[in-house]
Write a protein that holds these residues in place. Structure first.
Motif, mmCIF file in Angstrom:
data_model
loop_
_atom_site.group_PDB
_atom_site.id
_atom_site.type_symbol
_atom_site.label_atom_id
_atom_site.label_comp_id
_atom_site.label_asym_id
_atom_site.label_seq_id
_atom_site.Cartn_x
_atom_site.Cartn_y
_atom_site.Cartn_z
ATOM 1 N N LEU A 250 0.813 -1.219 0.000
ATOM 2 C CA LEU A 250 0.000 0.000 0.000
ATOM 3 C C LEU A 250 0.848 1.272 0.000
ATOM 4 C CD1 LEU A 250 -2.754 -0.999 2.603
ATOM 5 C CD2 LEU A 250 -2.836 -1.164 0.101
ATOM 6 N N HIS A 251 1.949 1.244 0.727
ATOM 7 C CA HIS A 251 2.749 2.464 0.844
ATOM 8 C C HIS A 251 3.576 2.681 -0.433
ATOM 9 C CE1 HIS A 251 5.523 5.442 2.438
ATOM 10 N NE2 HIS A 251 4.704 5.583 3.470
ATOM 11 N N PRO A 252 3.627 3.929 -0.927
ATOM 12 C CA PRO A 252 4.410 4.181 -2.147
ATOM 13 C C PRO A 252 5.872 3.744 -2.034
ATOM 14 C CG PRO A 252 3.019 6.065 -1.655
ATOM 15 C CD PRO A 252 2.879 5.127 -0.488
ATOM 16 N N TYR A 253 6.447 3.784 -0.824
ATOM 17 C CA TYR A 253 7.838 3.341 -0.656
ATOM 18 C C TYR A 253 7.939 1.821 -0.835
ATOM 19 C CZ TYR A 253 12.423 2.597 1.535
ATOM 20 O OH TYR A 253 13.716 2.223 1.791
ATOM 21 N N GLY A 288 6.484 16.964 7.865
ATOM 22 C CA GLY A 288 5.374 16.120 7.412
ATOM 23 C C GLY A 288 5.796 14.679 7.234
ATOM 24 N N CYS A 289 5.427 14.090 6.097
ATOM 25 C CA CYS A 289 5.760 12.684 5.836
ATOM 26 C C CYS A 289 7.247 12.553 5.526
ATOM 27 C CB CYS A 289 4.927 12.176 4.663
ATOM 28 S SG CYS A 289 5.455 10.531 4.131
ATOM 29 N N PRO A 290 7.941 11.624 6.196
ATOM 30 C CA PRO A 290 9.385 11.488 5.941
ATOM 31 C C PRO A 290 9.716 11.102 4.498
ATOM 32 C CG PRO A 290 8.592 9.751 7.431
ATOM 33 C CD PRO A 290 7.458 10.713 7.247
ATOM 34 N N PHE A 291 8.741 10.518 3.784
ATOM 35 C CA PHE A 291 8.996 10.026 2.428
ATOM 36 C C PHE A 291 8.625 11.043 1.348
ATOM 37 C CE2 PHE A 291 7.734 7.067 -1.154
ATOM 38 C CZ PHE A 291 9.030 6.672 -1.456
ATOM 39 N N ARG A 292 8.120 12.207 1.745
ATOM 40 C CA ARG A 292 7.453 13.078 0.765
ATOM 41 C C ARG A 292 8.379 13.620 -0.332
ATOM 42 N NH1 ARG A 292 8.497 18.499 1.393
ATOM 43 N NH2 ARG A 292 9.078 19.203 3.480
ATOM 44 N N LEU A 293 9.694 13.758 -0.038
ATOM 45 C CA LEU A 293 10.590 14.326 -1.066
ATOM 46 C C LEU A 293 10.802 13.353 -2.230
ATOM 47 C CD1 LEU A 293 13.271 16.025 1.209
ATOM 48 C CD2 LEU A 293 11.298 17.078 0.079
ATOM 49 N N HIS A 297 3.279 10.508 -5.107
ATOM 50 C CA HIS A 297 1.894 10.896 -4.779
ATOM 51 C C HIS A 297 1.833 12.023 -3.750
ATOM 52 C CE1 HIS A 297 0.774 7.248 -6.870
ATOM 53 N NE2 HIS A 297 1.627 6.584 -6.103
ATOM 54 N N ALA A 298 2.958 12.662 -3.446
ATOM 55 C CA ALA A 298 2.975 13.684 -2.390
ATOM 56 C C ALA A 298 2.011 14.816 -2.732
ATOM 57 C CB ALA A 298 4.387 14.219 -2.214
ATOM 58 N N HIS A 299 1.285 15.274 -1.728
ATOM 59 C CA HIS A 299 0.356 16.390 -1.910
ATOM 60 C C HIS A 299 0.508 17.341 -0.721
ATOM 61 C CE1 HIS A 299 -1.686 12.904 -0.093
ATOM 62 N NE2 HIS A 299 -2.347 13.784 0.633
ATOM 63 N N ASP A 300 -0.304 18.402 -0.705
ATOM 64 C CA ASP A 300 -0.100 19.481 0.277
ATOM 65 C C ASP A 300 -0.018 18.977 1.716
ATOM 66 O OD1 ASP A 300 -0.086 21.175 -1.769
ATOM 67 O OD2 ASP A 300 -2.078 22.050 -1.426
ATOM 68 N N ALA A 319 1.515 3.950 7.095
ATOM 69 C CA ALA A 319 1.589 5.375 7.459
ATOM 70 C C ALA A 319 1.585 6.188 6.169
ATOM 71 C CB ALA A 319 2.853 5.647 8.275
ATOM 72 N N CYS A 320 0.412 6.571 5.712
ATOM 73 C CA CYS A 320 0.333 7.329 4.454
ATOM 74 C C CYS A 320 -1.034 8.006 4.382
ATOM 75 C CB CYS A 320 0.522 6.389 3.264
ATOM 76 S SG CYS A 320 0.279 7.199 1.683
ATOM 77 N N HIS A 321 -1.051 9.297 3.985
ATOM 78 C CA HIS A 321 -2.321 10.031 3.923
ATOM 79 C C HIS A 321 -3.257 9.505 2.839
ATOM 80 C CE1 HIS A 321 -1.071 12.769 6.935
ATOM 81 N NE2 HIS A 321 -0.077 13.283 6.241
HETATM 82 FE FE1 SF4 Z 1 3.482 9.918 -0.215
HETATM 83 FE FE2 SF4 Z 1 2.027 11.620 1.175
HETATM 84 FE FE3 SF4 Z 1 1.728 9.004 1.514
HETATM 85 FE FE4 SF4 Z 1 3.898 10.235 2.380
HETATM 86 S S1 SF4 Z 1 1.829 10.543 3.119
HETATM 87 S S2 SF4 Z 1 3.828 8.331 1.306
HETATM 88 S S3 SF4 Z 1 4.220 11.746 0.795
HETATM 89 S S4 SF4 Z 1 1.277 10.179 -0.314
#
Ligand code: SF4
Length: 324
Positions: A250-253, A288-293, A297-300, A319-321
């Protein structure tokens, strides 16, 4: 596995290293190597922690065993809080949890022969007499696929795979409750790797062992694990049973890590997700999210809010919005 009792519970574990600087060597900040991870492990289970180099997985393993003092959090082994045991008493319990490293050569004293290496932990913990320890060493060396004739030899006389077998014998001879394997097969050739993995699986069954397997190699992890946790910048990003995680990441990482594993199937076409950039400096993590850089799918919201690690399916945590 679901009916097995819980052996280990890790609650909100943190390990922050101070960064000293200036003329007076004052604390200027912290490297948050492990920043609030929680999980539990059942008896006979193999729980793997995966992630890129620098994600905090090895620090987590060492902090669980109190080889590093924790900054915060709790670790419970069989219902007992390990961080509330005083250091002297804790040394006596060391036999209950063993750590096997990537490089067995550095963890085996080159001046001791195999017999001495195997009987030493038994005698240190006063578990038996010297003659009983010698008998146990003979039994254990056979169990790891070597033989009695190897007991008189020294670590430098063995190959890397054989040395790892000796490390495993030394760790298991005291019948630990928990074994942490930190990149334990990473330095070995692929064919030797699978022999050692099969050995670990056989010994787990024979000795009722519980493993934490720390690795960057998702192929190896899939072969061995019951459940997997994915770490990034000191935090747990996703955790699920192995089949669930590999079939439904599920998590993009996690999706990016799994997309990088070569497929053996000729029909299955996998699209590789290329992550931009490197893991950020842990002394200066993003807001914010440690993975966002690096997240496609990163958003505001990801810039301001660190997502909560929450259960979104049966024993599937993320852990993902995107899943709030
Ligand atoms: Fe990507 Fe945002 Fe989910 Fe973090 S919280 S993994 S930046 S979509």
């Amino acid at each position: 596995m679901s009916n097995q009792p819980v052996v280990l519970e890790v609650k909100n574990l943190k390990k922050h290293f101070p960064i000293k600087g200036g003329v007076f060597k004052t604390t200027q900040g912290y490297v948050k190597a492990v920043d609030g991870i929680s999980f539990s492990i059942k008896e006979n289970e193999t729980f793997s922690i995966v992630g890129e180099s620098g994600c905090g997985k090895s620090t987590a393993g060492r902090t669980i065993l109190r080889l590093l003092e924790p900054t915060d959090g709790e670790v419970w082994l069989n219902g007992e809080n390990l961080y509330h045991i005083d250091k002297r008493e804790f040394r006596k319990r060391r036999k209950d949890f063993q750590l096997i490293f990537q490089d067995p050569y550095s963890s085996l004293n080159p001046r001791m022969n195999v017999k001495e290496l195997l009987i030493e932990p038994l005698l240190t913990h006063k578990l038996c007499t010297k003659s009983e320890a010698t008998e146990k060493a003979k039994e254990m060396i056979e169990k790891v696929g070597l033989s009695e004739k190897h007991l008189a030899r020294y670590p430098h006389e063995f190959s890397g795979g054989q040395r790892q077998r000796i490390s495993i014998a030394r760790a298991l001879i005291v019948h630990p409750k928990l074994v942490i394997l930190d990149e334990a097969v990473s330095a070995l050739d692929v064919s030797v790797q699978s022999q050692i993995l099969n050995l670990l699986i056989d010994l787990q069954e024979e000795f009722d062992l519980t493993y934490i397997f720390i690795s960057h190699d998702l192929n190896v992890v899939k072969h061995l694990s019951d459940r997997v946790g994915v770490m990034y910048l000191g935090q747990m990003m996703e955790m699920a049973e192995t089949d669930e995680l590999y079939s439904n990441p599920l998590h993009p990482y996690t999706q990016a890590l799994l997309s990088a594993i070569p497929s053996l199937s000729t029909t299955e076409k996998k699209e590789r997700i290329i992550l931009k950039g490197d893991v950020p400096d842990p002394s200066n993590p993003p807001t914010g999210c440690p993975f966002r850089l690096r997240c496609p799918h990163a958003h505001d919201r990801c810039v301001t809010d660190n997502p909560v690690f929450q259960e979104v399916g049966e024993d599937h945590w993320v852990a993902c919005h995107l899943y709030d």
